[in-house]
Design an enzyme around this catalytic site. Structure first.
Site, PDB file in Angstrom:
ATOM      1  N   HIS A 119      -8.362   1.124  -3.835  1.00  0.00           N
ATOM      2  CA  HIS A 119      -9.257   0.922  -2.683  1.00  0.00           C
ATOM      3  C   HIS A 119      -9.908   2.262  -2.372  1.00  0.00           C
ATOM      4  O   HIS A 119      -9.271   3.155  -1.826  1.00  0.00           O
ATOM      5  CB  HIS A 119      -8.395   0.405  -1.515  1.00  0.00           C
ATOM      6  CG  HIS A 119      -9.123   0.208  -0.232  1.00  0.00           C
ATOM      7  ND1 HIS A 119      -8.461  -0.002   0.958  1.00  0.00           N
ATOM      8  CD2 HIS A 119     -10.458   0.169   0.068  1.00  0.00           C
ATOM      9  CE1 HIS A 119      -9.353  -0.152   1.931  1.00  0.00           C
ATOM     10  NE2 HIS A 119     -10.559  -0.050   1.420  1.00  0.00           N
ATOM     11  N   GLY A 145       1.250  -2.009   4.119  1.00  0.00           N
ATOM     12  CA  GLY A 145       1.756  -0.647   3.930  1.00  0.00           C
ATOM     13  C   GLY A 145       3.012  -0.407   4.722  1.00  0.00           C
ATOM     14  O   GLY A 145       4.125  -0.455   4.183  1.00  0.00           O
ATOM     15  N   MET A 158      -8.773   8.246  -0.112  1.00  0.00           N
ATOM     16  CA  MET A 158      -9.576   8.688   1.051  1.00  0.00           C
ATOM     17  C   MET A 158     -10.083  10.096   0.814  1.00  0.00           C
ATOM     18  O   MET A 158      -9.356  10.946   0.294  1.00  0.00           O
ATOM     19  CB  MET A 158      -8.706   8.672   2.308  1.00  0.00           C
ATOM     20  CG  MET A 158      -8.040   7.324   2.561  1.00  0.00           C
ATOM     21  SD  MET A 158      -7.136   7.330   4.101  1.00  0.00           S
ATOM     22  CE  MET A 158      -6.379   5.701   4.044  1.00  0.00           C
ATOM     23  N   ASP A 172      -6.451  -6.321   4.609  1.00  0.00           N
ATOM     24  CA  ASP A 172      -5.797  -5.011   4.587  1.00  0.00           C
ATOM     25  C   ASP A 172      -5.823  -4.419   5.995  1.00  0.00           C
ATOM     26  O   ASP A 172      -6.902  -4.183   6.544  1.00  0.00           O
ATOM     27  CB  ASP A 172      -6.574  -4.111   3.607  1.00  0.00           C
ATOM     28  CG  ASP A 172      -5.962  -2.732   3.428  1.00  0.00           C
ATOM     29  OD1 ASP A 172      -4.888  -2.460   3.992  1.00  0.00           O
ATOM     30  OD2 ASP A 172      -6.587  -1.927   2.697  1.00  0.00           O
ATOM     31  N   GLY A 173      -4.616  -4.177   6.533  1.00  0.00           N
ATOM     32  CA  GLY A 173      -4.509  -3.515   7.824  1.00  0.00           C
ATOM     33  C   GLY A 173      -3.733  -4.343   8.833  1.00  0.00           C
ATOM     34  O   GLY A 173      -4.154  -5.443   9.197  1.00  0.00           O
ATOM     35  N   GLY A 174      -2.579  -3.826   9.224  1.00  0.00           N
ATOM     36  CA  GLY A 174      -1.785  -4.508  10.248  1.00  0.00           C
ATOM     37  C   GLY A 174      -1.172  -5.814   9.777  1.00  0.00           C
ATOM     38  O   GLY A 174      -0.793  -6.663  10.592  1.00  0.00           O
ATOM     39  N   SER A 197       0.855  -1.195   0.000  1.00  0.00           N
ATOM     40  CA  SER A 197       0.000   0.000   0.000  1.00  0.00           C
ATOM     41  C   SER A 197       0.883   1.235   0.000  1.00  0.00           C
ATOM     42  O   SER A 197       1.658   1.458   0.948  1.00  0.00           O
ATOM     43  CB  SER A 197      -0.878   0.020   1.247  1.00  0.00           C
ATOM     44  OG  SER A 197      -1.340   1.349   1.450  1.00  0.00           O
ATOM     45  N   ASP A 205      -4.635   3.607  -1.856  1.00  0.00           N
ATOM     46  CA  ASP A 205      -5.674   3.961  -0.885  1.00  0.00           C
ATOM     47  C   ASP A 205      -6.188   5.368  -1.139  1.00  0.00           C
ATOM     48  O   ASP A 205      -5.487   6.350  -0.915  1.00  0.00           O
ATOM     49  CB  ASP A 205      -5.094   3.879   0.531  1.00  0.00           C
ATOM     50  CG  ASP A 205      -4.919   2.441   0.979  1.00  0.00           C
ATOM     51  OD1 ASP A 205      -5.897   1.676   0.905  1.00  0.00           O
ATOM     52  OD2 ASP A 205      -3.788   2.085   1.385  1.00  0.00           O
ATOM     53  N   GLY A 260      -8.456   4.278   7.238  1.00  0.00           N
ATOM     54  CA  GLY A 260      -8.134   5.700   7.382  1.00  0.00           C
ATOM     55  C   GLY A 260      -6.656   5.974   7.558  1.00  0.00           C
ATOM     56  O   GLY A 260      -6.170   7.018   7.127  1.00  0.00           O
ATOM     57  N   GLY A 305      -2.461   4.215   7.963  1.00  0.00           N
ATOM     58  CA  GLY A 305      -1.515   3.112   7.966  1.00  0.00           C
ATOM     59  C   GLY A 305      -0.965   2.931   9.377  1.00  0.00           C
ATOM     60  O   GLY A 305      -1.161   3.775  10.259  1.00  0.00           O
ATOM     61  N   GLY A 306      -0.295   1.807   9.583  1.00  0.00           N
ATOM     62  CA  GLY A 306       0.432   1.606  10.831  1.00  0.00           C
ATOM     63  C   GLY A 306      -0.402   1.253  12.047  1.00  0.00           C
ATOM     64  O   GLY A 306       0.088   1.321  13.168  1.00  0.00           O
TER      65      GLY A 306
HETATM   66  C1  DX5 Z   1      -6.028   1.691   5.729  1.00  0.00           C
HETATM   67  C2  DX5 Z   1      -5.624   1.338   4.320  1.00  0.00           C
HETATM   68  C3  DX5 Z   1      -4.519   0.376   4.261  1.00  0.00           C
HETATM   69  C4  DX5 Z   1      -3.247   0.840   4.909  1.00  0.00           C
HETATM   70  C5  DX5 Z   1      -2.632  -0.356   5.553  1.00  0.00           C
HETATM   71  O1  DX5 Z   1      -7.159   2.479   5.691  1.00  0.00           O
HETATM   72  O2  DX5 Z   1      -6.713   0.808   3.585  1.00  0.00           O
HETATM   73  O3  DX5 Z   1      -4.278  -0.068   2.921  1.00  0.00           O
HETATM   74  O4  DX5 Z   1      -2.331   1.410   4.031  1.00  0.00           O
HETATM   75  O5  DX5 Z   1      -1.516   0.049   6.249  1.00  0.00           O
HETATM   76  P1  DX5 Z   1      -0.728  -0.939   7.203  1.00  0.00           P
HETATM   77  O6  DX5 Z   1      -0.299  -2.104   6.373  1.00  0.00           O
HETATM   78  O7  DX5 Z   1       0.392  -0.115   7.710  1.00  0.00           O
HETATM   79  O8  DX5 Z   1      -1.704  -1.348   8.303  1.00  0.00           O
HETATM   80 ZN    ZN Z   2      -6.300  -0.165   1.618  1.00  0.00          ZN
END
Ligand code: DX5
Ligand code: ZN
Length: 228
Positions: free
Chosen positions: A66, A197, A37, A175-177, A8, A35, A142, A144-145
């Site tokens: 996304h 990400g 937003m 997607d996420g963590g 990501s 991503d 919303g 990353g991380g």
């Molecule tokens: C969050 C995004 C993810 C994000 C994931 O809203 O949709 O794609 O970049 O980031 P990590 O991998 O750091 O959780």
């Molecule tokens: Zn995403």
């Protein structure tokens, strides 16, 4: 099926976005996860179609867009024109999910639908045949991380079961963590496509981390088939 790793670019250096896309492509990424937003559906803003078009030239890899936006019907065609190969919309973002999925289908892009961590699978009961990909969020969208939400794992197992039971050719994405510590479990639970990400862009060596993620996912796949 080989696990697909989708870095990501939310966690990339935005001042060098095209180079970052080229770098993860060279490092073995399968898809580029983009991503989008809007500051309404999620409390953050990223980029629009003009930026996607500008970075599109960095690689031939599929662009997996996304959309975390409240009005996917208006913007999906613009992201397709900018070079999106797949477009994923949120079930929570549209009052008429079936219609919105048809709008994406009409653009010619692959069609994805995403569910927030708290959203039950049942909203997909009558649209699962209409999509190419289901994205289960393992953080609240919303940022990353954030930390991986483990409570999504039973939902992921159940989605895998429903997709297999209906014999559908639908990718299951998480997607996420997702990182080298969590990817094994999501692969074992049924995911095929792994968005990462901060785990990728926070690593000093993109090639090493992508290989590591893929190898851990393959181990998870083995556990899945052993349990089947
Ligand atoms: C969050 C995004 C993810 C994000 C994931 O809203 O949709 O794609 O970049 O980031 P990590 O991998 O750091 O959780
Ligand atoms: Zn995403």
């Amino acid at each position: 099926m080989r696990p697909r790793i989708a870095p990501s670019i939310l966690s990339a250096d935005f001042g060098a976005l095209r180079d970052e896309v080229a770098a993860v492509a060279a490092a073995g990424a399968d898809w580029i996860h983009v991503d989008v937003m809007d500051g309404h559906f999620v409390p953050n803003l990223t980029f629009g179609p003009v930026v996607v078009k500008a970075i599109r030239r960095a690689t031939d890899l599929p662009f997996d867009v996304h959309l975390m936006i409240t009005d996917p019907d208006t913007y999906a065609p613009q992201f397709r024109d900018a070079g999106a190969d797949s477009i994923t919309i949120h079930a929570e973002a549209t009052a008429h999910l079936h219609r919105s999925l048809q709008v994406v289908r009409a653009t010619g892009a692959r069609v994805g639908v995403s569910l927030n961590p708290h959203t039950p699978l049942d909203v997909l009961d009558y649209v699962l045949e209409d999509v190419d990909l289901v994205l289960l969020m393992t953080v609240n969208p919303g940022f990353g991380g954030q930390s991986f939400i483990r409570n999504v794992l039973p939902k992921l197992r159940e989605l895998r079961r429903r997709v297999d039971e209906r014999g559908l050719n639908v990718d299951i994405q998480v997607d996420g963590g997702v990182n080298s510590a969590t990817i094994f479990e999501v692969a074992a639970a049924g995911a095929d496509v792994f968005v990462a990400g901060s785990a990728v862009f926070g690593a000093p060596d993109y090639g090493k981390v992508i290989t590591d993620l893929r190898n851990r996912a393959i181990e998870g796949f083995s556990k899945r088939s052993a349990g089947a």
